[in-house]
Design a protein around this motif. Structure first.
Motif, PDB file in Angstrom:
ATOM      1  N   ALA A 242      51.632  -4.696  13.614  1.00 36.77           N
ATOM      2  CA  ALA A 242      51.057  -4.682  14.956  1.00 36.77           C
ATOM      3  C   ALA A 242      51.676  -5.701  15.896  1.00 36.77           C
ATOM      4  O   ALA A 242      51.855  -5.416  17.087  1.00 36.77           O
ATOM      5  CB  ALA A 242      49.544  -4.897  14.872  1.00 36.77           C
ATOM      6  N   VAL A 243      52.010  -6.904  15.398  1.00 39.89           N
ATOM      7  CA  VAL A 243      52.361  -7.974  16.342  1.00 39.89           C
ATOM      8  C   VAL A 243      53.669  -8.701  16.066  1.00 39.89           C
ATOM      9  O   VAL A 243      54.193  -9.376  16.954  1.00 39.89           O
ATOM     10  CB  VAL A 243      51.228  -9.032  16.420  1.00 39.89           C
ATOM     11  N   CYS A 244      54.211  -8.615  14.881  1.00 39.85           N
ATOM     12  CA  CYS A 244      55.327  -9.491  14.516  1.00 39.85           C
ATOM     13  C   CYS A 244      56.684  -8.932  14.944  1.00 39.85           C
ATOM     14  O   CYS A 244      56.914  -7.719  14.901  1.00 39.85           O
ATOM     15  CB  CYS A 244      55.337  -9.753  13.017  1.00 39.85           C
ATOM     16  N   ASP A 245      57.574  -9.852  15.322  1.00 42.03           N
ATOM     17  CA  ASP A 245      58.972  -9.499  15.565  1.00 42.03           C
ATOM     18  C   ASP A 245      59.778  -9.587  14.273  1.00 42.03           C
ATOM     19  O   ASP A 245      60.755  -8.859  14.093  1.00 42.03           O
ATOM     20  CB  ASP A 245      59.598 -10.466  16.577  1.00 42.03           C
ATOM     21  N   SER A 246      59.392 -10.521  13.401  1.00 45.56           N
ATOM     22  CA  SER A 246      60.094 -10.732  12.137  1.00 45.56           C
ATOM     23  C   SER A 246      59.062 -11.123  11.091  1.00 45.56           C
ATOM     24  O   SER A 246      57.909 -11.455  11.416  1.00 45.56           O
ATOM     25  CB  SER A 246      61.148 -11.838  12.271  1.00 45.56           C
TER      26      SER A 246
ATOM     27  N   GLU B 180      54.964   4.748  11.627  1.00 48.63           N
ATOM     28  CA  GLU B 180      54.172   3.742  12.327  1.00 48.63           C
ATOM     29  C   GLU B 180      54.978   3.165  13.486  1.00 48.63           C
ATOM     30  O   GLU B 180      56.205   3.294  13.548  1.00 48.63           O
ATOM     31  CB  GLU B 180      53.813   2.581  11.377  1.00 48.63           C
ATOM     32  N   THR B 181      54.256   2.511  14.393  1.00 47.26           N
ATOM     33  CA  THR B 181      54.910   1.711  15.424  1.00 47.26           C
ATOM     34  C   THR B 181      55.018   0.287  14.907  1.00 47.26           C
ATOM     35  O   THR B 181      54.014  -0.355  14.586  1.00 47.26           O
ATOM     36  CB  THR B 181      54.116   1.738  16.742  1.00 47.26           C
ATOM     37  N   VAL B 182      56.235  -0.208  14.798  1.00 46.04           N
ATOM     38  CA  VAL B 182      56.508  -1.542  14.270  1.00 46.04           C
ATOM     39  C   VAL B 182      57.396  -2.270  15.262  1.00 46.04           C
ATOM     40  O   VAL B 182      58.433  -1.738  15.681  1.00 46.04           O
ATOM     41  CB  VAL B 182      57.199  -1.470  12.892  1.00 46.04           C
ATOM     42  N   ALA B 183      56.983  -3.498  15.633  1.00 44.47           N
ATOM     43  CA  ALA B 183      57.737  -4.303  16.607  1.00 44.47           C
ATOM     44  C   ALA B 183      58.020  -3.494  17.874  1.00 44.47           C
ATOM     45  O   ALA B 183      59.090  -3.598  18.467  1.00 44.47           O
ATOM     46  CB  ALA B 183      59.032  -4.814  15.984  1.00 44.47           C
ATOM     47  N   GLY B 184      57.036  -2.670  18.269  1.00 46.24           N
ATOM     48  CA  GLY B 184      57.150  -1.902  19.496  1.00 46.24           C
ATOM     49  C   GLY B 184      58.016  -0.664  19.407  1.00 46.24           C
ATOM     50  O   GLY B 184      58.217   0.019  20.413  1.00 46.24           O
ATOM     51  N   ARG B 185      58.521  -0.339  18.208  1.00 46.64           N
ATOM     52  CA  ARG B 185      59.363   0.843  18.034  1.00 46.64           C
ATOM     53  C   ARG B 185      58.811   1.721  16.913  1.00 46.64           C
ATOM     54  O   ARG B 185      58.090   1.251  16.046  1.00 46.64           O
ATOM     55  CB  ARG B 185      60.808   0.428  17.718  1.00 46.64           C
ATOM     56  N   ARG B 186      59.179   2.979  16.962  1.00 44.98           N
ATOM     57  CA  ARG B 186      58.665   3.946  15.996  1.00 44.98           C
ATOM     58  C   ARG B 186      59.590   3.999  14.784  1.00 44.98           C
ATOM     59  O   ARG B 186      60.797   4.210  14.916  1.00 44.98           O
ATOM     60  CB  ARG B 186      58.574   5.325  16.649  1.00 44.98           C
ATOM     61  N   PHE B 187      59.005   3.789  13.600  1.00 46.66           N
ATOM     62  CA  PHE B 187      59.747   3.864  12.342  1.00 46.66           C
ATOM     63  C   PHE B 187      58.944   4.703  11.354  1.00 46.66           C
ATOM     64  O   PHE B 187      57.714   4.755  11.398  1.00 46.66           O
ATOM     65  CB  PHE B 187      59.953   2.469  11.735  1.00 46.66           C
ATOM     66  N   GLY B 188      59.656   5.312  10.430  1.00 46.34           N
ATOM     67  CA  GLY B 188      58.987   6.049   9.364  1.00 46.34           C
ATOM     68  C   GLY B 188      59.837   6.074   8.112  1.00 46.34           C
ATOM     69  O   GLY B 188      61.059   5.898   8.167  1.00 46.34           O
ATOM     70  N   ARG B 189      59.181   6.235   6.981  1.00 44.29           N
ATOM     71  CA  ARG B 189      59.882   6.418   5.706  1.00 44.29           C
ATOM     72  C   ARG B 189      59.270   7.641   5.042  1.00 44.29           C
ATOM     73  O   ARG B 189      58.064   7.697   4.806  1.00 44.29           O
ATOM     74  CB  ARG B 189      59.754   5.180   4.814  1.00 44.29           C
ATOM     75  N   LEU B 190      60.106   8.631   4.776  1.00 43.28           N
ATOM     76  CA  LEU B 190      59.662   9.904   4.221  1.00 43.28           C
ATOM     77  C   LEU B 190      60.319  10.144   2.880  1.00 43.28           C
ATOM     78  O   LEU B 190      61.486   9.804   2.671  1.00 43.28           O
ATOM     79  CB  LEU B 190      60.006  11.058   5.166  1.00 43.28           C
ATOM     80  N   LEU B 191      59.562  10.746   1.974  1.00 46.24           N
ATOM     81  CA  LEU B 191      60.109  11.205   0.704  1.00 46.24           C
ATOM     82  C   LEU B 191      60.127  12.724   0.734  1.00 46.24           C
ATOM     83  O   LEU B 191      59.086  13.367   0.897  1.00 46.24           O
ATOM     84  CB  LEU B 191      59.258  10.698  -0.464  1.00 46.24           C
ATOM     85  N   LEU B 192      61.316  13.288   0.624  1.00 44.51           N
ATOM     86  CA  LEU B 192      61.508  14.731   0.713  1.00 44.51           C
ATOM     87  C   LEU B 192      61.923  15.289  -0.632  1.00 44.51           C
ATOM     88  O   LEU B 192      62.674  14.654  -1.387  1.00 44.51           O
ATOM     89  CB  LEU B 192      62.602  15.064   1.741  1.00 44.51           C
ATOM     90  N   SER B 193      61.438  16.481  -0.924  1.00 39.70           N
ATOM     91  CA  SER B 193      61.925  17.250  -2.074  1.00 39.70           C
ATOM     92  C   SER B 193      62.811  18.358  -1.528  1.00 39.70           C
ATOM     93  O   SER B 193      62.359  19.195  -0.736  1.00 39.70           O
ATOM     94  CB  SER B 193      60.748  17.832  -2.867  1.00 39.70           C
ATOM     95  N   VAL B 194      64.089  18.340  -1.923  1.00 36.05           N
ATOM     96  CA  VAL B 194      65.071  19.271  -1.371  1.00 36.05           C
ATOM     97  C   VAL B 194      65.592  20.169  -2.485  1.00 36.05           C
ATOM     98  O   VAL B 194      66.053  19.689  -3.531  1.00 36.05           O
ATOM     99  CB  VAL B 194      66.250  18.514  -0.717  1.00 36.05           C
ATOM    100  N   THR B 195      65.506  21.465  -2.260  1.00 38.80           N
ATOM    101  CA  THR B 195      65.983  22.443  -3.239  1.00 38.80           C
ATOM    102  C   THR B 195      67.150  23.225  -2.647  1.00 38.80           C
ATOM    103  O   THR B 195      67.073  23.701  -1.516  1.00 38.80           O
ATOM    104  CB  THR B 195      64.852  23.420  -3.625  1.00 38.80           C
ATOM    105  N   GLY B 196      68.216  23.344  -3.413  1.00 38.75           N
ATOM    106  CA  GLY B 196      69.374  24.087  -2.937  1.00 38.75           C
ATOM    107  C   GLY B 196      70.622  23.604  -3.630  1.00 38.75           C
ATOM    108  O   GLY B 196      70.576  22.792  -4.559  1.00 38.75           O
ATOM    109  N   ASP B 197      71.745  24.062  -3.144  1.00 43.45           N
ATOM    110  CA  ASP B 197      73.023  23.722  -3.748  1.00 43.45           C
ATOM    111  C   ASP B 197      73.319  22.230  -3.578  1.00 43.45           C
ATOM    112  O   ASP B 197      73.253  21.688  -2.471  1.00 43.45           O
ATOM    113  CB  ASP B 197      74.126  24.550  -3.082  1.00 43.45           C
ATOM    114  N   ASP B 198      73.633  21.544  -4.711  1.00 37.87           N
ATOM    115  CA  ASP B 198      73.896  20.104  -4.652  1.00 37.87           C
ATOM    116  C   ASP B 198      75.070  19.771  -3.743  1.00 37.87           C
ATOM    117  O   ASP B 198      75.092  18.731  -3.080  1.00 37.87           O
ATOM    118  CB  ASP B 198      74.168  19.560  -6.065  1.00 37.87           C
ATOM    119  N   GLY B 199      76.055  20.645  -3.715  1.00 37.84           N
ATOM    120  CA  GLY B 199      77.209  20.393  -2.870  1.00 37.84           C
ATOM    121  C   GLY B 199      76.812  20.359  -1.408  1.00 37.84           C
ATOM    122  O   GLY B 199      77.251  19.491  -0.641  1.00 37.84           O
TER     123      GLY B 199
END
Length: 363
Positions: free
Chosen positions: A208-212, A289-308
């Protein structure tokens, strides 16, 4: 404004208990005007660290510099004089029950010998600043927790400090009061040009409030830096604490961990994986979330398809500025564990006066 260099604090063995290393080689830098956080679980050394900044605790070794003065080189009288530039806000307010809100704010000014007219003017200004001008005659028992903390903040600002230390300043408050106090701290930092060091175990407060921030564990710095850098750093324990991704069991697809920002939003990531390359994508966890006044996110995705094709997609995302990593179940850094407070091992918490040293002001 605040510089700690290889600071160590060891409480000696006592009553048969082993010595306690509360802070173990911490190096920390807080710039002038910065809002910095120190975060970690109970017993990680946070409260001891904040007391080392103004030498309420003297370090066993290492250097402490505040506003250009090397406090660890000063004698006790010198430390008391230097401490006048540092205000402190505590978790449990430490208000005098016998005094009104105005009386609590005025008390340190009385001790400093400030004249009555100047005292009353400064108290009125501070109560107005913290939003309690209409509660000046209320005693602590008549105030809510959030209002008590506002009085405590006004009192900490009475001596016009350059640095404000906050030791778990919101931990005793409900969520609504916490939000109000954090907004107030942001406001006084901006209006008064303060440098703020906030100790907390609540990641929501840091967001909510910290720069670092720095993350402590067992008295050591585990991770840290400007939050905008931390959240785009691979394998960052602090980023994992700020924006946790829940653990998931393995599935049919490949797991990919993605950090999204305003410059690399989740829509672009999903379009690249699914729309452009025809991969099947499922969001299995994450947070934005909004962190240090900017929007950040961390997502875990499950991806199915050709590895290449997946490898091509991940490289394209990296080239576009996204932080993407292949993941496996359980590879997210676990939450830092909770341990006993250092003082629980036989070292009592030193007494904290209601009022710290206040400079004399001409009448």
């Amino acid at each position: 404004m605040i510089e700690l260099t290889d600071v160590r604090k060891v409480f000696p063995a006592r009553r048969g208990a082993a010595e306690v290393v509360a802070v173990d080689g911490v190096t920390l830098s807080v710039a002038d005007g910065e809002f910095a956080g120190v975060v970690g679980p109970s017993g990680s050394g946070k409260s001891t660290l904040v007391r080392l900044v103004n030498l309420l605790e003297r370090p066993t070794s290492g250097g402490v510099v505040v506003d250009g003065q090397v406090l660890t080189d000063l004698d006790d009288d010198g430390v008391r004089r230097a401490r006048r530039a540092v205000g402190m806000v505590f978790q449990h307010f430490n208000l005098l029950d016998s005094r009104t809100a105005a009386g609590n704010v005025e008390h340190p000014l009385e001790l400093a010998g400030v004249g009555r007219t100047e005292r009353r003017r400064r108290v009125a200004d501070l109560l107005d600043l913290v939003g309690l001008a209409d509660r000046h005659a209320s005693r602590p028992a008549q105030l809510s927790g959030g209002q008590k903390q506002r009085v405590a903040i006004a009192r900490a600002l009475a001596a016009q400090p350059k640095v404000l230390l906050c030791d778990e300043a919101t931990s005793a408050l409900d969520p609504a009061s916490t939000g109000g106090v954090l907004e107030l701290l942001r406001q006084v930092r901006a209006e008064l040009g303060l440098t703020v060091l906030l100790i907390t175990h609540e990641m929501a407060v840091v967001r909510a409030v910290c720069d670092s921030a720095v993350l402590l564990d067992h008295g050591r710095v585990v991770d840290g830096g400007p939050l905008t850098e931390v959240l785009t750093r691979p394998h960052s324990p602090l980023a994992a604490q700020l924006l946790p991704v829940p653990a998931v069991a393995g599935g049919a697809g490949d797991l990919v961990r993605v950090t999204v920002t305003e410059d690399a939003p989740e829509g672009r990531v999903l379009r690249t994986l699914a729309g452009e390359l025809g991969l099947d994508v499922e969001v299995v966890g994450g947070s934005v979330e909004t962190v240090a006044g900017r929007r950040f996110g961390r997502l875990l995705l499950s991806v199915t398809g050709d590895d290449g094709r997946l490898d091509v997609a991940l490289q394209r995302l990296r080239d576009g500025g996204s932080l993407v990593e292949r993941a496996v179940p359980g590879d997210e850094p676990p939450p830092i564990g909770v341990h006993d407070e250092p003082e629980a091992s036989g070292q009592p918490e030193p007494a904290v006066p209601h009022v710290l040293d206040i400079p004399e002001v001409p009448r």
